[in-house]
Design an enzyme around this catalytic site. Structure first.
Site, PDB file in Angstrom:
ATOM      1  N   THR A 193       0.888  -1.150   0.000  1.00 54.68           N
ATOM      2  CA  THR A 193       0.000   0.000   0.000  1.00 54.68           C
ATOM      3  C   THR A 193       0.929   1.203   0.000  1.00 54.68           C
ATOM      4  O   THR A 193       1.959   1.182   0.647  1.00 54.68           O
ATOM      5  CB  THR A 193      -0.958  -0.053   1.208  1.00 54.68           C
ATOM      6  OG1 THR A 193      -1.485   1.225   1.445  1.00 54.68           O
ATOM      7  CG2 THR A 193      -0.290  -0.524   2.460  1.00 54.68           C
ATOM      8  N   GLU A 337      -4.414  -3.121   5.162  1.00 53.64           N
ATOM      9  CA  GLU A 337      -3.829  -3.624   6.415  1.00 53.64           C
ATOM     10  C   GLU A 337      -4.815  -4.453   7.224  1.00 53.64           C
ATOM     11  O   GLU A 337      -4.444  -5.058   8.227  1.00 53.64           O
ATOM     12  CB  GLU A 337      -3.358  -2.450   7.295  1.00 53.64           C
ATOM     13  CG  GLU A 337      -2.119  -1.746   6.792  1.00 53.64           C
ATOM     14  CD  GLU A 337      -2.419  -0.584   5.859  1.00 53.64           C
ATOM     15  OE1 GLU A 337      -3.484  -0.620   5.200  1.00 53.64           O
ATOM     16  OE2 GLU A 337      -1.612   0.351   5.769  1.00 53.64           O
ATOM     17  N   LYS A 446     -10.560  22.509   8.735  1.00 56.06           N
ATOM     18  CA  LYS A 446     -10.927  23.274   9.933  1.00 56.06           C
ATOM     19  C   LYS A 446     -11.169  24.719   9.523  1.00 56.06           C
ATOM     20  O   LYS A 446     -10.267  25.388   9.043  1.00 56.06           O
ATOM     21  CB  LYS A 446      -9.814  23.185  10.972  1.00 56.06           C
ATOM     22  CG  LYS A 446     -10.318  23.543  12.355  1.00 56.06           C
ATOM     23  CD  LYS A 446      -9.355  23.099  13.424  1.00 56.06           C
ATOM     24  CE  LYS A 446     -10.034  23.118  14.772  1.00 56.06           C
ATOM     25  NZ  LYS A 446      -9.114  22.886  15.860  1.00 56.06           N
ATOM     26  N   TRP A 451     -14.868  21.949  12.566  1.00 52.98           N
ATOM     27  CA  TRP A 451     -14.562  20.957  11.540  1.00 52.98           C
ATOM     28  C   TRP A 451     -15.619  20.930  10.441  1.00 52.98           C
ATOM     29  O   TRP A 451     -16.808  21.011  10.719  1.00 52.98           O
ATOM     30  CB  TRP A 451     -14.491  19.551  12.145  1.00 52.98           C
ATOM     31  CG  TRP A 451     -13.461  19.411  13.230  1.00 52.98           C
ATOM     32  CD1 TRP A 451     -13.706  19.175  14.541  1.00 52.98           C
ATOM     33  CD2 TRP A 451     -12.034  19.488  13.092  1.00 52.98           C
ATOM     34  NE1 TRP A 451     -12.517  19.107  15.227  1.00 52.98           N
ATOM     35  CE2 TRP A 451     -11.478  19.294  14.371  1.00 52.98           C
ATOM     36  CE3 TRP A 451     -11.169  19.718  12.014  1.00 52.98           C
ATOM     37  CZ2 TRP A 451     -10.108  19.318  14.608  1.00 52.98           C
ATOM     38  CZ3 TRP A 451      -9.812  19.741  12.250  1.00 52.98           C
ATOM     39  CH2 TRP A 451      -9.292  19.547  13.522  1.00 52.98           C
TER      40      TRP A 451
HETATM   41  P1  AMP Z   1      -6.806   0.839   1.137  1.00 51.80           P
HETATM   42  O1  AMP Z   1      -5.747   0.286   1.976  1.00 51.80           O
HETATM   43  O2  AMP Z   1      -6.357   1.253  -0.221  1.00 51.80           O
HETATM   44  O3  AMP Z   1      -7.982  -0.077   1.054  1.00 51.80           O
HETATM   45  O4  AMP Z   1      -7.303   2.191   1.821  1.00 51.80           O
HETATM   46  C1  AMP Z   1      -7.829   2.218   3.103  1.00 51.80           C
HETATM   47  C2  AMP Z   1      -8.434   3.561   3.376  1.00 51.80           C
HETATM   48  O5  AMP Z   1      -9.493   3.828   2.460  1.00 51.80           O
HETATM   49  C3  AMP Z   1      -9.080   3.697   4.730  1.00 51.80           C
HETATM   50  O6  AMP Z   1      -8.149   3.987   5.750  1.00 51.80           O
HETATM   51  C4  AMP Z   1     -10.052   4.842   4.503  1.00 51.80           C
HETATM   52  O7  AMP Z   1      -9.413   6.099   4.553  1.00 51.80           O
HETATM   53  C5  AMP Z   1     -10.500   4.611   3.088  1.00 51.80           C
HETATM   54  N1  AMP Z   1     -11.775   3.874   3.080  1.00 51.80           N
HETATM   55  C6  AMP Z   1     -11.960   2.569   2.875  1.00 51.80           C
HETATM   56  N2  AMP Z   1     -13.270   2.267   2.915  1.00 51.80           N
HETATM   57  C7  AMP Z   1     -13.928   3.416   3.169  1.00 51.80           C
HETATM   58  C8  AMP Z   1     -15.296   3.765   3.349  1.00 51.80           C
HETATM   59  N3  AMP Z   1     -16.267   2.885   3.241  1.00 51.80           N
HETATM   60  N4  AMP Z   1     -15.586   5.057   3.634  1.00 51.80           N
HETATM   61  C9  AMP Z   1     -14.609   5.989   3.743  1.00 51.80           C
HETATM   62  N5  AMP Z   1     -13.314   5.722   3.568  1.00 51.80           N
HETATM   63  C10 AMP Z   1     -12.968   4.446   3.290  1.00 51.80           C
END
Ligand code: AMP
Length: 553
Positions: A193, A337, A446, A451
């Site tokens: 990632t 992760e 902000k 927020w």
């Molecule tokens: P990834 O490792 O590429 O799957 O990215 C993970 C990140 O994607 C998370 O820490 C969130 O910031 C974002 N994310 C994943 N699912 C959602 C969701 N349903 N709503 C908002 N953000 C999400």
């Protein structure tokens, strides 16, 4: 390591390791004739059964062993979602080697970095990635062979040495008679990632973590999968193992459909209808395209019962548009992760008892933790915050399918003293246990000391029928410290004005949230996993340098 209490009495149950190979064995034995259908890279539709897929995975295993691959060796894949990639999931991990799925949409330097960092010995690649491999090989000295999944043209293979044909290579081998048994804590798969600053980080799954994640994700409170389902795995296998779909399909005996190299709406809608998909998974941008395609063509997707959507927040407007097509959205939040599932928005009896409007509101939240995942929100001093649905804090998670460190960076402390992992997200948790992401910590705005949730504002904007995608970023402001700047991609052929959008927002968000500045783009910049690339937007619209941000993956 757990220490044994003085009078430790071991349970008298069989200590069988939880291994990924057992999934394909089970599927072959109990759902042997169930199909795996994929759009082939060479064109057309390919069909195979679980029984033959196991046979072929065991041939891959035999060929790898014969080549000299040892447990723990990394084997890279640069491949689409197809039956061959599916076979590799089991053939590689099944003998204790590590399946390293490489995201081909990353920046090329990042791909070079992760192949070097992973020190992959073999690369399995779809033919259309061969030009990329040609550029990669001079840097990837660990790579001994490149195995082409399917046929490659002379043009594609030009300049790539160490090239082997997958079908011919596996055909020379008999399937291994049995999968080996080993420690379930052994590494099974590796997925990087990445961020725009700093090097990509390798998430190293284990057999145990994957198996536990699969048991949990199949449950009714999560994806509710069974052998009467047909899964269309739209999330790519290089993004957190297609959110676990190869494993889930094998465990439940569901028919598995894969779109191959084409994630366009026409292919997806065609496959849903031709194969009778009941369940899907994919990021919001995929569904934006699918919904637009359905609107333009008048087609329907009657077989599709539900889809998990995650990776970015799903807007209430999208949930409603899918519901109008008879599709239930299971909002999912997770991370690479986290294997990736953390929470899923499914109904509890408390929610079922609510009036419909309240139910809808509840299910637009990201959802409830699945058994096995613990959540906490904390303030800046790392003190736990209440689960009252309004107090927002940094979200931390803990559980047996959540990373404890990154590959070859094990010395860098990642968890807090109690073993919690920092997600980098800001969230609320309500008294019913539903978690809602208000922002990525780095995206939060902000303004005048208060927020503004970029996600909430974006959700309000995309409810406008002529808006395709919306992104909100914070820009410095002399008076208010920061103000939201809205960037909009309109539906093709529709013209939108700043006034029209501001008017639309007037009754939907607090007055002081309404952005003064609204910009229009022809195409929103997206990351390698289909999220909005806010760093690119900041580079364009904010004079300041981009903040460090995990968002290319
Ligand atoms: P990834 O490792 O590429 O799957 O990215 C993970 C990140 O994607 C998370 O820490 C969130 O910031 C974002 N994310 C994943 N699912 C959602 C969701 N349903 N709503 C908002 N953000 C999400």
């Amino acid at each position: 390591m757990m220490t044994e209490p003085p009078h430790f009495i071991p349970g008298l149950m069989q200590d069988r390791p939880l291994l990924i190979s057992s999934l394909i064995d089970y599927a072959a034995e109990y759902h042997g004739r169930r199909e795996i259908v994929s759009r082939a890279v060479e064109g057309g539709i390919h069909r195979i059964t679980y029984a033959s897929a196991r046979d072929r995975a065991m041939k891959v295993a035999a060929a790898l062993r014969d080549y000299g691959i040892q447990p723990g060796d990394r084997i890279g894949t640069l491949a689409w979602n197809t039956h061959r990639h599916f076979e590799l999931f089991f053939g590689i991990s099944g003998i204790g080697a590590i399946l390293h799925t490489i995201n081909p949409r990353l920046f090329e330097e990042q791909i070079h970095y992760i192949v070097r960092h992973g020190a992959d010995r073999i690369l399995f690649v779809d033919a259309d990635f061969l030009p990329l491999v040609r550029r990669l090989l001079p840097y990837a000295t660990s790579v001994e062979a490149v195995i082409v999944l399917g046929e490659a043209s002379a043009e594609q293979s030009e300049g790539v040495d160490r090239l082997v044909d997958y079908e011919a290579w596996t055909a020379q081998h008999l399937p291994i008679p049995d999968w080996p048994a080993f420690d379930e804590r052994a590494a099974s798969a590796l997925c990087y990632t990445s961020g725009t600053t700093g090097d990509p980080k390798g998430v190293l799954y284990s057999h145990r973590s994957t198996m536990l994640h699969t048991f949990a994700a199949a449950q009714k409170s999560a994806m509710n999968l069974g052998c009467d389902d047909t899964i269309i795995a739209i999330a790519p296998m290089y993004h957190a193992n297609a959110w676990g779909m190869p494993y889930l399909a094998a465990m439940t005996g569901a028919k598995l459909v894969m779109p191959g190299p084409r994630n366009d709406a026409q292919n997806i809608v065609g496959l849903i209808n031709e194969e009778g998909a009941t369940f899907a998974c994919g990021v919001p941008t995929i569904w934006t395209n699918v919904l637009e395609h359905l609107r333009q063509t008048g087609e329907t997707i009657p077989s599709l019962d539900r889809t998990t959507i995650g990776g970015s927040a799903v807007s209430p407007a999208m949930i409603e548009a899918l519901a109008a097509h008879g599709v239930r959205t299971l909002h999912l939040w997770g991370m690479t992760e986290m294997s990736p599932m953390g929470v899923v928005a499914t109904k509890t009896p408390d929610v079922e008892a609510m009036p419909k409007e309240k139910q809808r509101h509840q299910l637009t939240k990201q959802g409830r933790a699945q058994f096995g995942v613990e959540l906490k929100i904390v303030d800046e001093d790392h003190r736990a915050l209440p689960h009252d649905g309004t107090t927002a804090g940094a979200l931390w998670v803990r559980g047996p399918w959540i990373a404890s460190g990154y590959y070859r960076r094990e010395h860098e402390p990642l968890l807090d003293a109690d073993g919690w992992f920092p997600t980098g997200d800001i969230a609320t948790i309500d008294p019913l246990g539903y978690m809602q992401i208000t922002d990525r910590a780095k995206d939060i705005i902000k303004s005048g000391g208060e927020w503004i949730s970029s996600i909430e504002l974006e959700n309000a904007v995309v409810a406008h029928p002529d808006v395709m995608i919306a992104a909100v970023i914070g820009v410095p402001d002399l008076r208010w410290e920061e103000r939201p700047l809205l960037i909009v991609q309109a539906v093709e052929g529709k013209a939108l004005s700043v006034d029209a959008i501001r008017e639309f927002l007037a009754n939907r968000v607090a007055r002081w949230w309404i952005p003064e500045r609204i910009e229009f783009v022809a195409a929103m910049p997206l990351t390698a996993t289909g999220k909005i690339r806010k760093t690119a937007l900041r580079e364009i619209y904010v004079a300041a340098a981009p903040s460090e941000k995990d968002e290319t993956a």
